[in-house]
Write a protein that holds these residues in place. Structure first.
Motif, short mmCIF file in Angstrom:
data_model
loop_
_atom_site.label_atom_id
_atom_site.label_comp_id
_atom_site.label_asym_id
_atom_site.label_seq_id
_atom_site.Cartn_x
_atom_site.Cartn_y
_atom_site.Cartn_z
N GLU A 65 1.01 -1.17 0.12
CA GLU A 65 -0.10 0.12 0.10
C GLU A 65 1.01 1.26 0.09
OE1 GLU A 65 -2.60 -3.33 1.07
OE2 GLU A 65 -0.53 -2.67 2.01
N VAL A 66 2.03 1.09 0.57
CA VAL A 66 2.88 2.22 0.69
C VAL A 66 3.67 2.47 -0.83
CG1 VAL A 66 5.05 3.28 1.83
CG2 VAL A 66 3.22 2.40 2.76
N TRP A 81 -1.65 -16.57 -11.59
CA TRP A 81 -2.70 -17.09 -10.81
C TRP A 81 -3.80 -16.64 -11.32
CZ3 TRP A 81 1.61 -14.02 -9.24
CH2 TRP A 81 2.74 -14.72 -9.12
N GLY A 82 -4.18 -15.96 -12.49
CA GLY A 82 -5.18 -15.47 -13.16
C GLY A 82 -5.19 -13.84 -13.33
N ARG A 83 -6.32 -13.40 -13.58
CA ARG A 83 -6.54 -11.91 -13.71
C ARG A 83 -6.78 -11.32 -12.38
NH1 ARG A 83 -6.56 -8.63 -17.92
NH2 ARG A 83 -7.59 -6.57 -17.46
N MET A 84 -5.98 -10.38 -11.89
CA MET A 84 -6.08 -9.80 -10.55
C MET A 84 -5.73 -8.18 -10.63
SD MET A 84 -2.94 -11.23 -8.41
CE MET A 84 -3.79 -13.10 -8.57
N THR A 85 -6.09 -7.44 -9.64
CA THR A 85 -5.59 -6.16 -9.37
C THR A 85 -4.16 -6.03 -9.44
OG1 THR A 85 -6.15 -5.86 -7.29
CG2 THR A 85 -7.98 -5.28 -8.73
N TYR A 86 -3.47 -4.98 -9.59
CA TYR A 86 -2.32 -4.71 -9.17
C TYR A 86 -1.86 -4.85 -7.86
CZ TYR A 86 2.70 -3.22 -9.88
OH TYR A 86 3.95 -2.92 -9.79
N ILE A 87 -2.66 -4.26 -7.01
CA ILE A 87 -2.45 -4.20 -5.53
C ILE A 87 -2.59 -5.63 -5.15
CG2 ILE A 87 -4.96 -3.85 -4.76
CD1 ILE A 87 -1.36 -2.55 -2.84
N ASP A 88 -3.35 -6.35 -5.51
CA ASP A 88 -3.31 -7.97 -5.09
C ASP A 88 -2.45 -8.63 -5.57
OD1 ASP A 88 -5.97 -7.59 -3.79
OD2 ASP A 88 -7.26 -8.21 -5.50
N TYR A 89 -1.93 -8.38 -6.88
CA TYR A 89 -0.67 -9.03 -7.10
C TYR A 89 0.62 -8.94 -6.32
CZ TYR A 89 3.68 -9.27 -9.81
OH TYR A 89 4.96 -9.42 -10.09
N ARG A 90 0.53 -7.35 -5.89
CA ARG A 90 1.92 -7.05 -5.07
C ARG A 90 1.61 -7.80 -3.70
NH1 ARG A 90 5.62 -5.44 -8.05
NH2 ARG A 90 6.62 -5.81 -6.05
#
Length: 312
Positions: A65-66, A81-90
């Motif tokens: 988040e930072v 792992w499939g399509r995901m948001t960038y923050i979820d990927y991080r």
């Protein structure tokens, strides 16, 4: 915690290992996030580095988040792992305390050190839970004064990479960190970097500019020969990204060294550093036979500190 080096020396301590001229090159395998969030892969990379004879492995630690701009959090991307948001990927590729405890235990078993590049002050506090030989500043973080001050406050040796940075920015970062407890690494922050843009002679430029700081090299090129050239130019610390397979998913994989190449790299670094010698010209005992056989005009070998002159 690292003991402070003597004032005016070009040696630093990474744990109990001295780093600088006259000491063996400190070789680090940069795992980064090439484990793709998989602890088994991370431990396998530790094994590969230990088997090759590396002194340490290095990871990267972020607070997602930072470190992720807010306007990128919800951007979607395709991942293994499939399509995901960038923050979820991080979050997916980031290790927490449980994983790093396992890394710490495994490194101790294998007799290899580990440390990391924190990308934010929260990550510095996280890494301080462990007894690490050093912290690393990634080139992208060189201009983050808040992070540099937090790292200086730990009292540990700080390794500073200088890619994508001007001489003025490097000078400022050194002033913020203090030159007495840092290792400065030349780097070109392209993945992979072209040979024409490595500019290895910057190693010598940094040696002249910072006479009391050990100078190292953090490489992102393909191939091994240019890293060996960095050692020949005087790099006291070497870091290369490592991977189990360069075809794996991830932005750093293509600029990484696979286990077999890592073994060859460490082997050849040790040969190069042995071959550099001390710079004092001398006649070796092994040369006396060829001298007697091949030299047509007789002469006298100048006296050395440990041998009388030899008449030939």
């Amino acid at each position: 915690m690292n003991a402070a080096p003597r004032s005016g020396t070009r040696t630093r301590l990474l744990g109990d290992r001295p780093v600088g001229p006259g000491h063996p090159v400190y070789v680090t395998g940069e795992i980064g996030i090439n484990h793709n969030g998989d602890l088994a892969k991370a431990l396998a990379l530790v094994d590969a580095a230990a088997d090759a004879g590396c002194d340490a492995v290095k990871f990267q630690k972020r607070t997602p988040e930072v470190c992720t701009p807010r306007d990128q959090w919800d951007l979607e991307r395709e991942t293994p792992w499939g399509r995901m948001t960038y923050i979820d990927y991080r979050h997916r590729v980031e290790f927490g305390e449980e994983e790093y405890r396992a890394v710490d235990e495994h490194c101790r078993k294998r007799g290899i050190a580990w440390f990391a590049s924190p990308w934010d002050t929260e990550s510095v506090a996280f890494l301080e839970k462990f007894d690490l030989p050093a912290h690393k500043v990634a080139s992208a973080s060189l201009t983050d004064d808040e992070l540099l001050r937090a790292l200086r406050a730990t009292g540990r040796t700080v390794i500073l990479s200088t890619g994508m940075s001007t001489p003025q920015q490097i000078r400022h970062a050194v002033e913020v960190l203090g030159s007495e407890n840092i290792v400065l690494c030349h780097a070109t922050s392209t993945y992979p970097a072209k040979a024409a843009e490595l500019n290895l002679r910057v190693i010598n430029t940094l040696q002249a500019e910072y006479p009391n700081v050990p100078i190292g090299y953090s490489g992102h090129e393909t191939g091994l020969q240019t890293t060996l050239a960095a050692v020949a130019l005087g790099a006291a610390f070497v870091e290369r990204h490592i991977t189990l397979d360069r075809a794996m998913w991830g932005s750093d994989q293509a600029a990484s060294v696979e286990p077999g190449g890592l073994q060859r790299l460490v082997r050849d670094i040790r040969v190069v550093e042995e071959s550099l010698g001390d710079g004092v010209k001398r006649v070796y005992d092994s040369e006396l036979g060829p001298m007697r056989k091949l030299r047509r005009v007789a002469g006298t070998v100048a006296a050395s500190a440990d041998r009388e002159p030899v008449a030939v």
